[in-house]
Design an enzyme around this catalytic site. Structure first.
Site, short mmCIF file in Angstrom:
data_model
loop_
_atom_site.label_atom_id
_atom_site.label_comp_id
_atom_site.label_asym_id
_atom_site.label_seq_id
_atom_site.Cartn_x
_atom_site.Cartn_y
_atom_site.Cartn_z
N SER A 1 0.70 -1.14 0.25
CA SER A 1 -0.04 0.16 0.34
C SER A 1 0.82 1.17 0.47
O SER A 1 1.88 1.50 -0.14
CB SER A 1 -1.00 0.29 1.30
OG SER A 1 -1.47 1.31 1.07
N SER A 2 0.36 2.49 -0.33
CA SER A 2 0.73 3.21 -0.49
C SER A 2 0.39 4.38 0.76
O SER A 2 0.91 5.45 0.58
CB SER A 2 0.48 4.17 -1.58
OG SER A 2 -1.06 4.18 -1.92
#
Length: 473
Positions: free
Chosen positions: A316-317
């Site tokens: 995930s960013s």
């Protein structure tokens, strides 16, 4: 840019002076800017092998001058070795039933042969793309035959990766043989199973796919070379018709055969549909396995968490520490694409009309992609996922012990109705099945230990006509 002028039945065009392709290739390049790709390198090799075999056959039949034939053969050998592939510029999806790809090969080979004989590219009075390179051939036998040869080149690599996957799942089956987990049907608790048994089932599934692909590969051995335009062998000599396959066997090292019905083989493409359908079956199986692995590794704290997949990249960013099952995800995406390709291949084969199918270009484009992506997806599945899977043995045992699925083993001893009542009580109170049975003194501790032994529950008695758990005997 320096150019030369070339002519065809439509008119004339300026062709780059250094280009080995000619006017028909250039027209196709202008007309078919579809995928921004060029025909597959292995397909180029297959075309060159056919042209070489044809030149040998025509030379030996005394219909093609020896010096011209030998120059063509030499040029083909260079292309087979990987040279001049940048001169094959036509888009793989093209109108004309593959004529553009065939003429691209004819022109490149002709111009290289002209050079070999001391001439200047474009001087087709020395070696002509149609009269010499394409002698006794038609796009309608060359193009599908090249497609089959290409499939035969590609399938062994895909099969090899599937064989590796089979071995990898068998190794995991051995490694996880002692890990008891809860089996699930319709995502609900069922009865215990060993994690190793689950992986052995994957191996059995993959083995079937391998066997199917090996068997269906033979569909590609029957060629329509010698059929020329529609299967009636117009413009092909008897010597050519009788010897082209023999020479193609020598050139390719593959035991291809000539179709007994050249008309049928020219207009019908069901063999490619069979290949594609087998690839689709394999893709479905791979995606099912990938889905299982995503579920089994879900969480890791709030899901099943029974296995761990190798961590390959941040998930995930925005969410720190999140690791996603990216390898099973890409395997499923490849499967979806292969399934879609199969539909395109099916429709392309169905769309043939009368004596020819004009839609082989898109069929081959999708079929080659299916084989190649299946191979690559299987490779990353093995190396970046399957080989690194570990089991959370304690978590598996915890879920088994807390599951009401254990009551199934009680049915032969206390009956279905009583077992159902116990299951209902366990669900409503949250108490483990073993605790309820012990408190109610339904079975002695020794009996309970034997009946609810998960290892016993996962073994099958093969000595009885009816397959029942050993503890129920």
């Amino acid at each position: 840019m320096k150019t030369r002028i070339e002519y065809d039945s439509i008119g004339n065009m300026k062709v780059p002076v250094d280009a080995y392709y000619g006017i028909q290739t250039l027209r196709a390049n202008n007309n078919f800017k579809i995928t921004n790709k060029t025909i597959h390198p292995l397909f180029i090799v297959s075309l060159a092998q056919i042209k070489k075999a044809a030149a040998i056959t025509n030379r030996d039949s005394y219909t093609l001058e020896v010096n011209i034939a030998n120059a063509i053969i030499y040029a083909c050998d260079e292309i087979i070795a990987g040279k001049f592939h940048n001169q094959f510029i036509v888009d793989p999806i093209q109108g004309g039933a593959g004529t553009s790809a065939n003429m691209n090969a004819n022109e490149v080979i002709a111009n290289r042969a002209i050079e070999i004989l001391g001439g200047v590219k474009g001087n087709y009075s020395i070696v002509h793309p149609n009269d010499h390179v394409n002698m006794a051939q038609s796009t309608n036998d060359v193009f599908p035959s090249a497609g089959k040869l290409t499939v035969l080149k590609m399938l062994p690599k895909a099969i090899l990766e599937l064989q590796r996957l089979y071995q990898a799942t068998k190794l995991k089956a051995i490694e996880f043989d002692s890990v008891i987990k809860m089996g699930r049907t319709q995502l609900q608790d069922a009865v215990p199973i060993r994690l190793g048994q689950s992986f052995n089932a994957y191996a059995s599934m993959i083995k079937r796919d391998i066997d199917r692909l090996i068997k269906v590969k033979d569909e590609m051995l029957t060629l329509n070379m010698g059929a020329t335009a529609i299967g009636t062998s117009v413009n092909a000599s008897t010597d050519y018709l009788n010897n082209i396959i023999k020479n193609l066997q020598i050139v390719t090292g593959v035991n291809v055969v000539q179709s007994e019905d050249l008309i049928d083989a020219t207009q019908n493409l069901d063999g490619f549909v069979t290949i594609s359908g087998t690839l689709k079956s394999c893709a479905v199986n791979l995606s099912k396995m990938a889905n299982d692995l995503r579920l089994l590794s879900s969480g890791p704290k709030t899901g099943l968490g029974e296995i761990n997949l190798p961590a390959k990249q941040n998930g995930s960013s925005i969410m720190p520490g999140k690791i996603n099952p990216v390898i099973p995800e890409v395997v499923s995406q490849v499967a979806y694409n292969i399934i879609g390709n199969d539909f395109t291949i099916t429709m392309a084969a169905e769309a043939g009309q009368l004596e020819l199918n004009a839609f082989e270009p898109v069929l081959f484009y999708n079929l080659f992609e299916s084989i190649e992506t299946l191979q690559n997806a299987t490779m990353t599945f093995i190396d970046n996922c399957i080989s690194g899977i570990t089991a959370n043995k304690e978590r598996c045992e915890e879920l088994v012990n807390n599951s009401i699925g254990l009551v199934t083993a009680l049915c032969p001893h206390i009956g279905y109705k009583k077992a159902s009542e116990l299951a209902k009580e366990a669900l409503s109170t949250g108490r483990p099945i073993k605790e309820i049975i012990t408190s109610k003194r339904i079975l002695t501790p020794e009996q309970l230990k034997e009946v609810l032994n998960p290892f016993t529950m996962t073994e099958v008695d093969r000595t009885s006509d009816v397959k029942i758990n050993k503890h129920a005997i």
